[in-house]
Design a protein around this motif. Structure first.
Motif, PDB file in Angstrom:
ATOM      1  N   ASP A  75      11.990 -10.913   3.357  1.00 22.16           N
ATOM      2  CA  ASP A  75      10.723 -11.620   3.169  1.00 22.16           C
ATOM      3  C   ASP A  75       9.695 -10.599   2.675  1.00 22.16           C
ATOM      4  OD1 ASP A  75       8.187 -12.810   3.580  1.00 22.16           O
ATOM      5  OD2 ASP A  75       8.868 -13.872   5.362  1.00 22.16           O
ATOM      6  N   SER A  76       9.121 -10.831   1.524  1.00 22.64           N
ATOM      7  CA  SER A  76       8.169  -9.878   0.944  1.00 22.64           C
ATOM      8  C   SER A  76       6.905  -9.712   1.775  1.00 22.64           C
ATOM      9  CB  SER A  76       7.826 -10.271  -0.491  1.00 22.64           C
ATOM     10  OG  SER A  76       8.970 -10.115  -1.303  1.00 22.64           O
ATOM     11  N   LYS A  77       6.627 -10.626   2.679  1.00 20.65           N
ATOM     12  CA  LYS A  77       5.492 -10.436   3.584  1.00 20.65           C
ATOM     13  C   LYS A  77       5.728  -9.199   4.454  1.00 20.65           C
ATOM     14  CE  LYS A  77       5.513 -14.758   5.198  1.00 20.65           C
ATOM     15  NZ  LYS A  77       6.515 -15.420   4.337  1.00 20.65           N
ATOM     16  N   ILE A  78       6.988  -8.933   4.784  1.00 22.04           N
ATOM     17  CA  ILE A  78       7.328  -7.725   5.549  1.00 22.04           C
ATOM     18  C   ILE A  78       7.050  -6.481   4.708  1.00 22.04           C
ATOM     19  CG2 ILE A  78       9.241  -6.440   6.606  1.00 22.04           C
ATOM     20  CD1 ILE A  78      10.464  -9.247   7.293  1.00 22.04           C
ATOM     21  N   LEU A  79       7.371  -6.538   3.424  1.00 26.43           N
ATOM     22  CA  LEU A  79       7.111  -5.399   2.539  1.00 26.43           C
ATOM     23  C   LEU A  79       5.611  -5.145   2.403  1.00 26.43           C
ATOM     24  CD1 LEU A  79       9.715  -6.078  -0.308  1.00 26.43           C
ATOM     25  CD2 LEU A  79      10.016  -4.795   1.830  1.00 26.43           C
ATOM     26  N   LEU A  80       4.823  -6.220   2.320  1.00 29.42           N
ATOM     27  CA  LEU A  80       3.374  -6.063   2.210  1.00 29.42           C
ATOM     28  C   LEU A  80       2.808  -5.469   3.498  1.00 29.42           C
ATOM     29  CD1 LEU A  80       0.899  -6.411   0.415  1.00 29.42           C
ATOM     30  CD2 LEU A  80       0.663  -8.726   1.320  1.00 29.42           C
ATOM     31  N   LYS A  81       3.297  -5.928   4.642  1.00 34.40           N
ATOM     32  CA  LYS A  81       2.831  -5.395   5.931  1.00 34.40           C
ATOM     33  C   LYS A  81       3.186  -3.909   6.038  1.00 34.40           C
ATOM     34  CE  LYS A  81       0.815  -6.214   9.822  1.00 34.40           C
ATOM     35  NZ  LYS A  81      -0.640  -6.314   9.816  1.00 34.40           N
ATOM     36  N   ARG A  82       4.388  -3.552   5.617  1.00 35.06           N
ATOM     37  CA  ARG A  82       4.798  -2.136   5.661  1.00 35.06           C
ATOM     38  C   ARG A  82       3.980  -1.298   4.692  1.00 35.06           C
ATOM     39  NH1 ARG A  82      11.360  -2.713   6.253  1.00 35.06           N
ATOM     40  NH2 ARG A  82      11.324  -3.672   8.308  1.00 35.06           N
ATOM     41  N   SER A  83       3.635  -1.866   3.540  1.00 36.15           N
ATOM     42  CA  SER A  83       2.768  -1.154   2.589  1.00 36.15           C
ATOM     43  C   SER A  83       1.394  -0.919   3.206  1.00 36.15           C
ATOM     44  CB  SER A  83       2.647  -1.942   1.281  1.00 36.15           C
ATOM     45  OG  SER A  83       3.905  -2.037   0.641  1.00 36.15           O
ATOM     46  N   MET A  84       0.900  -1.910   3.942  1.00 37.75           N
ATOM     47  CA  MET A  84      -0.382  -1.745   4.654  1.00 37.75           C
ATOM     48  C   MET A  84      -0.296  -0.588   5.641  1.00 37.75           C
ATOM     49  SD  MET A  84      -3.147  -3.553   4.177  1.00 37.75           S
ATOM     50  CE  MET A  84      -3.957  -3.715   5.765  1.00 37.75           C
ATOM     51  N   GLU A  85       0.812  -0.501   6.350  1.00 33.08           N
ATOM     52  CA  GLU A  85       1.001   0.595   7.318  1.00 33.08           C
ATOM     53  C   GLU A  85       1.016   1.948   6.615  1.00 33.08           C
ATOM     54  OE1 GLU A  85       4.634  -0.625   9.226  1.00 33.08           O
ATOM     55  OE2 GLU A  85       3.636  -2.264  10.303  1.00 33.08           O
ATOM     56  N   LEU A  86       1.652   2.011   5.443  1.00 34.43           N
ATOM     57  CA  LEU A  86       1.709   3.269   4.692  1.00 34.43           C
ATOM     58  C   LEU A  86       0.329   3.724   4.237  1.00 34.43           C
ATOM     59  CD1 LEU A  86       4.912   2.562   2.573  1.00 34.43           C
ATOM     60  CD2 LEU A  86       4.659   4.350   4.322  1.00 34.43           C
ATOM     61  N   ILE A  87      -0.499   2.788   3.745  1.00 34.26           N
ATOM     62  CA  ILE A  87      -1.838   3.207   3.308  1.00 34.26           C
ATOM     63  C   ILE A  87      -2.709   3.548   4.513  1.00 34.26           C
ATOM     64  CG2 ILE A  87      -1.694   1.954   1.116  1.00 34.26           C
ATOM     65  CD1 ILE A  87      -3.922   0.065   2.404  1.00 34.26           C
ATOM     66  N   ALA A  88      -2.503   2.858   5.634  1.00 34.65           N
ATOM     67  CA  ALA A  88      -3.272   3.148   6.850  1.00 34.65           C
ATOM     68  C   ALA A  88      -2.960   4.561   7.356  1.00 34.65           C
ATOM     69  CB  ALA A  88      -2.988   2.115   7.928  1.00 34.65           C
ATOM     70  N   GLU A  89      -1.704   4.983   7.214  1.00 32.81           N
ATOM     71  CA  GLU A  89      -1.319   6.340   7.616  1.00 32.81           C
ATOM     72  C   GLU A  89      -2.077   7.399   6.819  1.00 32.81           C
ATOM     73  OE1 GLU A  89       2.956   6.689   7.316  1.00 32.81           O
ATOM     74  OE2 GLU A  89       3.254   5.094   8.800  1.00 32.81           O
ATOM     75  N   LYS A  90      -2.491   7.049   5.604  1.00 31.49           N
ATOM     76  CA  LYS A  90      -3.285   7.968   4.780  1.00 31.49           C
ATOM     77  C   LYS A  90      -4.788   7.743   4.976  1.00 31.49           C
ATOM     78  CE  LYS A  90      -2.224   9.792   0.916  1.00 31.49           C
ATOM     79  NZ  LYS A  90      -1.910  10.089  -0.498  1.00 31.49           N
ATOM     80  N   GLY A  91      -5.135   6.858   5.920  1.00 35.90           N
ATOM     81  CA  GLY A  91      -6.541   6.640   6.257  1.00 35.90           C
ATOM     82  C   GLY A  91      -7.251   5.588   5.432  1.00 35.90           C
ATOM     83  N   PHE A  92      -6.509   4.746   4.716  1.00 30.20           N
ATOM     84  CA  PHE A  92      -7.125   3.737   3.855  1.00 30.20           C
ATOM     85  C   PHE A  92      -7.039   2.337   4.453  1.00 30.20           C
ATOM     86  CE2 PHE A  92      -5.955   7.011   0.723  1.00 30.20           C
ATOM     87  CZ  PHE A  92      -7.165   7.156   0.049  1.00 30.20           C
ATOM     88  N   SER A  93      -7.994   1.510   4.063  1.00 26.42           N
ATOM     89  CA  SER A  93      -7.937   0.073   4.333  1.00 26.42           C
ATOM     90  C   SER A  93      -8.304  -0.648   3.035  1.00 26.42           C
ATOM     91  CB  SER A  93      -8.899  -0.322   5.456  1.00 26.42           C
ATOM     92  OG  SER A  93     -10.229  -0.075   5.071  1.00 26.42           O
ATOM     93  N   VAL A  94      -7.918  -1.906   2.950  1.00 30.44           N
ATOM     94  CA  VAL A  94      -8.172  -2.698   1.751  1.00 30.44           C
ATOM     95  C   VAL A  94      -9.576  -3.294   1.820  1.00 30.44           C
ATOM     96  CG1 VAL A  94      -7.408  -4.668   0.361  1.00 30.44           C
ATOM     97  CG2 VAL A  94      -5.719  -3.228   1.519  1.00 30.44           C
TER      98      VAL A  94
END
Length: 165
Positions: A75-94
């Motif tokens: 489910d690509s929603k899982i990929l989007l959630k994981r992408s959110m986690e990756l950017i959060a690890e670098k200190g970013f939010s959308v």
């Protein structure tokens, strides 16, 4: 150094019979669906690429390769959630997201509010911060012949300030 980063993503998938058609995390009724290793949700994939690119983390294929069976039919929603986690690890939010879908059929206007809700929840935004548009290609090219679908996405990220005491 700016605390804002912009990212652009694009994804293409072939349309074939016998597959579900997922767009923006929503199952859209249609006689064809997108062909891919995952559920082939072009909109969510383009958003992932935009986010990952803005954070200089590569693209969706780097993190979720189609050679890895872990991601088969995911489910690509899982990929989007994981992408959110990756950017959060670098200190970013959308901050916000803007996307355009290119497809001849079906008309997706009735599904846009539900797509906005799904994406807003995953990106921790309001629906007013999630823009989804659609266009045809006036019957030109592979999109116009209903052989494929394309999604473009732009995402603005903001680096969160760490609290210093």
């Amino acid at each position: 150094m700016s605390n804002l980063r912009i990212g652009f993503g694009v994804d293409f998938h072939q349309l074939v019979e016998g597959r579900d058609f997922w767009l923006g995390g929503v199952l859209v009724p249609h006689e064809k669906g997108a062909l891919g290793h995952s559920d082939a949700d072009v909109l969510l994939h383009a958003i992932c690429d935009a986010m990952l690119g803005a954070a200089a983390l590569g693209d969706i294929g780097v993190h979720f390769p189609d050679t890895d069976q872990t991601y088969k039919n995911i489910d690509s929603k899982i990929l989007l959630k994981r992408s959110m986690e990756l950017i959060a690890e670098k200190g970013f939010s959308v901050v916000n997201m803007d996307a355009t879908l290119c497809l001849q059929a079906p008309k997706i206007k009735p599904f846009v509010p539900q797509m906005q809700e799904v994406i807003a929840k995953l990106l921790e935004l309001t629906t007013d911060e999630v823009s989804i548009k659609a266009t045809t290609t006036e019957k030109l090219g592979f999109v116009g012949r209903e052989e494929g679908v394309v999604a473009y996405a732009t995402v603005l990220l903001e680096k969160q300030q760490s609290s210093v005491r």
